[in-house]
Design a protein around this motif. Structure first.
Motif, short mmCIF file in Angstrom:
data_model
loop_
_atom_site.label_atom_id
_atom_site.label_comp_id
_atom_site.label_asym_id
_atom_site.label_seq_id
_atom_site.Cartn_x
_atom_site.Cartn_y
_atom_site.Cartn_z
N LEU A 260 -6.23 61.08 78.47
CA LEU A 260 -4.87 61.53 78.76
C LEU A 260 -3.88 61.12 77.68
N GLY A 261 -4.37 60.49 76.63
CA GLY A 261 -3.51 60.10 75.52
C GLY A 261 -2.61 58.92 75.82
N LEU A 262 -3.01 58.07 76.77
CA LEU A 262 -2.21 56.89 77.13
C LEU A 262 -2.78 55.66 76.43
N SER A 263 -1.93 54.89 75.81
CA SER A 263 -2.38 53.69 75.11
C SER A 263 -2.44 52.50 76.06
N ILE A 264 -3.42 51.66 75.85
CA ILE A 264 -3.56 50.39 76.58
C ILE A 264 -3.37 49.26 75.58
N PRO A 265 -2.40 48.36 75.81
CA PRO A 265 -1.56 48.22 77.01
C PRO A 265 -0.17 48.84 76.89
N GLY A 266 0.12 49.54 75.78
CA GLY A 266 1.47 50.05 75.55
C GLY A 266 2.01 50.89 76.69
N GLU A 267 1.18 51.81 77.20
CA GLU A 267 1.64 52.69 78.28
C GLU A 267 0.94 52.41 79.61
N LEU A 268 -0.08 51.60 79.59
CA LEU A 268 -0.81 51.27 80.83
C LEU A 268 -1.46 49.90 80.69
N SER A 269 -1.13 49.01 81.60
CA SER A 269 -1.80 47.71 81.65
C SER A 269 -2.97 47.78 82.62
N VAL A 270 -4.07 47.11 82.26
CA VAL A 270 -5.30 47.18 83.07
C VAL A 270 -5.85 45.77 83.28
N VAL A 271 -6.23 45.48 84.52
CA VAL A 271 -6.89 44.22 84.86
C VAL A 271 -8.18 44.54 85.61
N GLY A 272 -9.27 43.85 85.26
CA GLY A 272 -10.54 44.02 85.94
C GLY A 272 -10.90 42.81 86.77
N PHE A 273 -12.15 42.75 87.18
CA PHE A 273 -12.64 41.63 88.00
C PHE A 273 -14.13 41.45 87.70
N ASP A 274 -14.52 40.29 87.29
CA ASP A 274 -15.90 39.85 87.01
C ASP A 274 -15.96 39.01 85.74
N ASP A 275 -15.27 39.51 84.69
CA ASP A 275 -15.34 38.90 83.36
C ASP A 275 -16.76 38.97 82.79
N LEU A 276 -17.28 40.19 82.74
CA LEU A 276 -18.57 40.41 82.10
C LEU A 276 -18.46 40.10 80.61
N VAL A 277 -19.58 39.79 79.99
CA VAL A 277 -19.58 39.47 78.56
C VAL A 277 -18.95 40.60 77.75
N VAL A 278 -19.25 41.84 78.14
CA VAL A 278 -18.74 42.99 77.39
C VAL A 278 -17.24 43.17 77.53
N SER A 279 -16.59 42.48 78.48
CA SER A 279 -15.15 42.62 78.66
C SER A 279 -14.39 42.15 77.43
N ASP A 280 -14.93 41.16 76.76
CA ASP A 280 -14.29 40.63 75.56
C ASP A 280 -14.54 41.54 74.35
N TRP A 281 -15.49 42.47 74.47
CA TRP A 281 -15.81 43.38 73.37
C TRP A 281 -15.08 44.70 73.49
N ALA A 282 -14.43 44.94 74.63
CA ALA A 282 -13.75 46.22 74.83
C ALA A 282 -12.58 46.35 73.85
N ASP A 283 -12.07 47.56 73.72
CA ASP A 283 -10.94 47.82 72.83
C ASP A 283 -9.80 48.45 73.63
N PRO A 284 -8.77 47.66 73.96
CA PRO A 284 -8.58 46.23 73.65
C PRO A 284 -9.38 45.35 74.61
N PRO A 285 -9.60 44.07 74.25
CA PRO A 285 -10.31 43.16 75.15
C PRO A 285 -9.63 43.13 76.52
N LEU A 286 -10.47 43.14 77.57
CA LEU A 286 -9.99 43.33 78.93
C LEU A 286 -9.49 42.04 79.58
N THR A 287 -8.26 42.09 80.09
CA THR A 287 -7.78 41.02 80.98
C THR A 287 -8.51 41.18 82.31
#
Length: 335
Positions: A260-287
């Motif tokens: 949808l052309g929305l930037s993270i976190p500029g236009e949308l903030s995202v929080v997950g749950f678990d803190d998988l190893v790959v969460s730190d590798w995401a772009d941007p790294p996941l809170t």
């Protein structure tokens, strides 16, 4: 006792404990000649053992702990296995890993595990009533790691503070100035309900009216997180932040935002749950909310081995605290 159509009922250590009005570890102490049992209790238990002709199950238990998964999809299984192996090494015992599959018959799926005579069994998320009964009949102790459903009061488990995790995730977004905060929740599991309750509690404490249309229930997969986020973010009054009830759903939110052309976190903030190893590798790294799977598995193994030794435990249910891990997927609103 358990039913045996070909002969008299089988007498188990659980039946002896119930008849004597004591715990299974107490009966185990009497059987093994250990101290810590009063003379009166010891006499009562020994009398019942003689009365019912209790005999130890044939074949001694092996010096192993077995981990039973329904499914092993996702990197979270690695953290659980690592946690079990750490404690197992310290106690010089082996680790077996088995996968029953989601479609296994509850009445028969545990038979192979019982046949291996492990010292104890660790179930990940689920254990059926027939499986509990079979393990108890064979005097094999078990503990549930991160239970996904309600358990009887006497079933040992190690879980995490899901309500606190949902509350801290939402509180973080509120502190950043967000008010239209959506939640993509999971199925009707107790841990999903607890995370959602934490979300609503944080909103209420901040005096922010929660919009029920911004709460979506779906499955805990990337694909379902993507579909839910696509619908939420396509609205004219779209949310400025999304709290997903696990990291896989959050990665689905990332995909929808990109499309949808929305930037993270500029236009949308995202929080997950678990803190998988790959969460730190995401772009941007996941809170995300760190769910201490390694620590939970270690604690569950300690608990199971304590039960296997016939020693008393302080409590059969343990919850280990979650911690919010702040990375780059959240930012101040309109900053």
């Amino acid at each position: 006792m358990t039913d045996n159509p070909s002969g008299p009922p089988a007498v188990t250590i659980a039946f002896i404990a119930e008849s004597a009005g004591v715990s299974i570890p107490t009966v185990s102490k009497v059987l093994n000649g250990r101290s810590g049992v009063s003379k009166e209790t010891r006499t009562r238990v020994e009398g019942l053992i003689n009365k019912y002709g209790y005999r130890r199950p044939s074949g001694s238990r092996g010096s192993t702990v077995e981990i039973v998964f329904r499914e092993m999809e996702g990197t979270w299984a690695v953290d659980i296995i690592r946690g079990v192996e750490r404690v197992a090494r310290q106690n010089r015992i082996g680790v077996l890993v088995s996968q029953l599959g989601p479609d296994s018959s509850p009445a028969t799926s545990i038979d192979e595990t019982i046949g291996r005579r492990p010292g104890c069994v660790l179930f990940v998320s689920e254990i059926s009533a027939p499986e509990q009964a079979k393990l108890k009949a064979k005097d094999i102790p078990f503990v549930v790691i991160n239970p996904s459903g309600e358990l009887p009061d006497d079933v040992p488990f190690v879980g995490t503070t899901n309500w606190r995790g949902g509350h801290s995730a939402t509180r973080h977004l509120l502190d950043l100035g967000h008010r239209r905060i959506a939640m993509i929740n999971g199925p009707d599991y107790p841990f999903c309900q607890a995370r959602m309750a934490g979300y609503f509690s944080a909103m209420a404490e901040a005096d922010v009216a929660a919009d029920s249309s911004l709460v979506v229930r779906t499955f805990l997969t990337r694909e379902h997180g993507y579909a839910a986020a696509l619908e939420l973010l396509s609205r004219p009054d779209r949310p400025t932040a999304i709290f997903a009830s696990n990291d896989m759903q959050a990665f689905g939110v990332y995909r929808a935002a990109r499309e949808l052309g929305l930037s993270i976190p500029g236009e949308l903030s995202v929080v997950g749950f678990d803190d998988l190893v790959v969460s730190d590798w995401a772009d941007p790294p996941l809170t995300t909310v760190h769910q201490p799977l390694f620590e939970m598995a270690s604690a569950a193994t300690d608990l199971a081995l304590t039960l296997a030794r016939g020693e008393p435990v302080r409590q059969v249910g343990v919850e280990i605290a979650t911690v919010l891990t702040v990375r780059k997927s959240t930012t101040q609103l309109n900053s």
